[in-house]
Design a protein around this motif. Sequence first.
Motif, PDB file in Angstrom:
ATOM      1  N   GLU A  20       0.852  -1.179   0.000  1.00 14.40           N
ATOM      2  CA  GLU A  20       0.000   0.000   0.000  1.00 14.40           C
ATOM      3  C   GLU A  20       0.891   1.233   0.000  1.00 14.40           C
ATOM      4  N   THR A  21       0.358   2.334  -0.477  1.00 12.88           N
ATOM      5  CA  THR A  21       1.104   3.587  -0.431  1.00 12.88           C
ATOM      6  C   THR A  21       0.504   4.472   0.651  1.00 12.88           C
ATOM      7  N   LEU A  22       1.346   4.871   1.606  1.00  8.15           N
ATOM      8  CA  LEU A  22       0.915   5.750   2.684  1.00  8.15           C
ATOM      9  C   LEU A  22       1.496   7.131   2.436  1.00  8.15           C
ATOM     10  N   ILE A  23       0.614   8.128   2.349  1.00  5.09           N
ATOM     11  CA  ILE A  23       1.047   9.504   2.154  1.00  5.09           C
ATOM     12  C   ILE A  23       1.171  10.151   3.524  1.00  5.09           C
ATOM     13  N   LEU A  24       2.359  10.656   3.829  1.00  2.00           N
ATOM     14  CA  LEU A  24       2.611  11.308   5.107  1.00  2.00           C
ATOM     15  C   LEU A  24       2.859  12.790   4.887  1.00  2.00           C
ATOM     16  N   LYS A  25       2.358  13.602   5.824  1.00  2.00           N
ATOM     17  CA  LYS A  25       2.676  15.027   5.789  1.00  2.00           C
ATOM     18  C   LYS A  25       2.632  15.582   7.209  1.00  2.00           C
ATOM     19  N   ASP A  26       3.172  16.793   7.346  1.00  2.00           N
ATOM     20  CA  ASP A  26       3.195  17.488   8.642  1.00  2.00           C
ATOM     21  C   ASP A  26       3.921  16.665   9.702  1.00  2.00           C
ATOM     22  N   GLY A  27       4.989  16.005   9.318  1.00  2.00           N
ATOM     23  CA  GLY A  27       5.741  15.206  10.271  1.00  2.00           C
ATOM     24  C   GLY A  27       6.578  16.057  11.207  1.00  2.00           C
ATOM     25  N   LYS A  28       6.687  15.624  12.462  1.00  2.00           N
ATOM     26  CA  LYS A  28       7.556  16.304  13.422  1.00  2.00           C
ATOM     27  C   LYS A  28       8.124  15.277  14.389  1.00  2.00           C
ATOM     28  N   LYS A  29       9.345  15.503  14.798  1.00  2.00           N
ATOM     29  CA  LYS A  29      10.013  14.601  15.717  1.00  2.00           C
ATOM     30  C   LYS A  29       9.476  14.818  17.119  1.00  2.00           C
ATOM     31  N   ILE A  30       9.112  13.739  17.810  1.00  2.00           N
ATOM     32  CA  ILE A  30       8.572  13.867  19.163  1.00  2.00           C
ATOM     33  C   ILE A  30       9.437  13.177  20.197  1.00  2.00           C
ATOM     34  N   SER A  31      10.416  12.385  19.763  1.00  2.00           N
ATOM     35  CA  SER A  31      11.293  11.698  20.710  1.00  2.00           C
ATOM     36  C   SER A  31      12.568  11.282  20.000  1.00  2.00           C
ATOM     37  N   ALA A  32      13.640  11.205  20.772  1.00  2.00           N
ATOM     38  CA  ALA A  32      14.909  10.733  20.216  1.00  2.00           C
ATOM     39  C   ALA A  32      14.878   9.238  19.971  1.00  2.00           C
ATOM     40  N   GLY A  33      13.877   8.577  20.519  1.00  2.00           N
ATOM     41  CA  GLY A  33      13.769   7.133  20.353  1.00  2.00           C
ATOM     42  C   GLY A  33      14.643   6.398  21.348  1.00  2.00           C
ATOM     43  N   GLY A  34      14.600   5.078  21.277  1.00  2.00           N
ATOM     44  CA  GLY A  34      15.382   4.256  22.179  1.00  2.00           C
ATOM     45  C   GLY A  34      15.526   2.870  21.607  1.00  2.00           C
ATOM     46  N   GLY A  35      16.348   2.043  22.228  1.00  2.00           N
ATOM     47  CA  GLY A  35      16.573   0.702  21.719  1.00  2.00           C
ATOM     48  C   GLY A  35      17.189   0.766  20.337  1.00  2.00           C
ATOM     49  N   MET A  36      16.586   0.064  19.387  1.00  2.00           N
ATOM     50  CA  MET A  36      17.087   0.084  18.012  1.00  2.00           C
ATOM     51  C   MET A  36      16.557   1.265  17.216  1.00  2.00           C
ATOM     52  N   ALA A  37      15.508   1.921  17.726  1.00  2.00           N
ATOM     53  CA  ALA A  37      14.887   3.028  16.985  1.00  2.00           C
ATOM     54  C   ALA A  37      15.657   4.320  17.210  1.00  2.00           C
ATOM     55  N   THR A  38      16.966   4.270  16.921  1.00  2.00           N
ATOM     56  CA  THR A  38      17.827   5.406  17.199  1.00  2.00           C
ATOM     57  C   THR A  38      17.704   6.510  16.159  1.00  2.00           C
ATOM     58  N   GLY A  39      16.920   6.262  15.108  1.00  2.00           N
ATOM     59  CA  GLY A  39      16.667   7.318  14.137  1.00  2.00           C
ATOM     60  C   GLY A  39      15.614   8.295  14.600  1.00  2.00           C
ATOM     61  N   GLY A  40      14.947   8.002  15.720  1.00  2.00           N
ATOM     62  CA  GLY A  40      13.952   8.902  16.275  1.00  2.00           C
ATOM     63  C   GLY A  40      12.524   8.421  16.073  1.00  2.00           C
ATOM     64  N   VAL A  41      11.614   9.053  16.799  1.00  2.00           N
ATOM     65  CA  VAL A  41      10.192   8.770  16.685  1.00  2.00           C
ATOM     66  C   VAL A  41       9.493  10.038  16.198  1.00  2.00           C
ATOM     67  N   PHE A  42       8.656   9.892  15.180  1.00  2.00           N
ATOM     68  CA  PHE A  42       8.024  11.032  14.540  1.00  2.00           C
ATOM     69  C   PHE A  42       6.504  10.892  14.571  1.00  2.00           C
TER      70      PHE A  42
END
Length: 238
Positions: A20-42
């Motif tokens: 499926e194709t998911l269209i994302l917009k208005d993204g913003k970073k809300i956390s630095a993440g943790g564990g393996m998700a070191t790219g951050g949480v948006f």
Amino acid sequence: MTEGPQKLRMQRSPKSTRSETLILKDGKKISAGGGMATGGVFQAEGQFEGDWRRRKMPVVIKAYERSGHEIFPSIAETHKSALKDKIRVPRTLRYNVEEGMIVLTDLNARGHVALSFNNPSELIAENSLTELPGFEQTAKDIFTHAAYAASKNYAILADGYFVMVPTKEKEKTDFVVGDLQSLVKRTEPDPPGMSLRVYNLKGARRFLDGFCRIWLTEDVQERYLDMIEKIEAGIPLK
């Protein structure tokens, strides 16, 4: 993630032949993440392309500096069985093949902010909360759910929980098992001398204590910690 609208090819499961194709917009970073998700949480607004029946849906994206390919199969399998067994996990789970990002239902939507006990948030400052409406019932529900999960042979690590803190009047706290890497479906019975129920209850207590210490102001922490201790004391271990 990059700024501006993005189109991501998504899969429901590792073995799925349908994308499926998911269209994302208005993204913003809300956390630095943790564990393996070191790219951050948006946090972002998303909509599946061509699906005019669905409203736009708020989503959370976990980005991995290393590919999420290696962890998604086990997460997807656990998520599927957890929904069937009525474990309180996010309803939506999708996987972006190219970037290795995992997309989940946004727990920060509809008047709440989801907070763990070991990840900072860019939405709420640490040690800033003075009152948590309905938290006593939420704490009871977390202990109850920990015991229920054990009866279904799931281990829930302390960092798997999130309290959904209200940001609107008349809303109350709630909780979810939002980190699927910290939810483990066991296939073997308890070994001698070890109880999964006790393990889960201790994890729930660790989460609740840590949550209060990181997010509540110091002047109200002891009141909430005492409440948690009394709730735990009334729970049978067998």
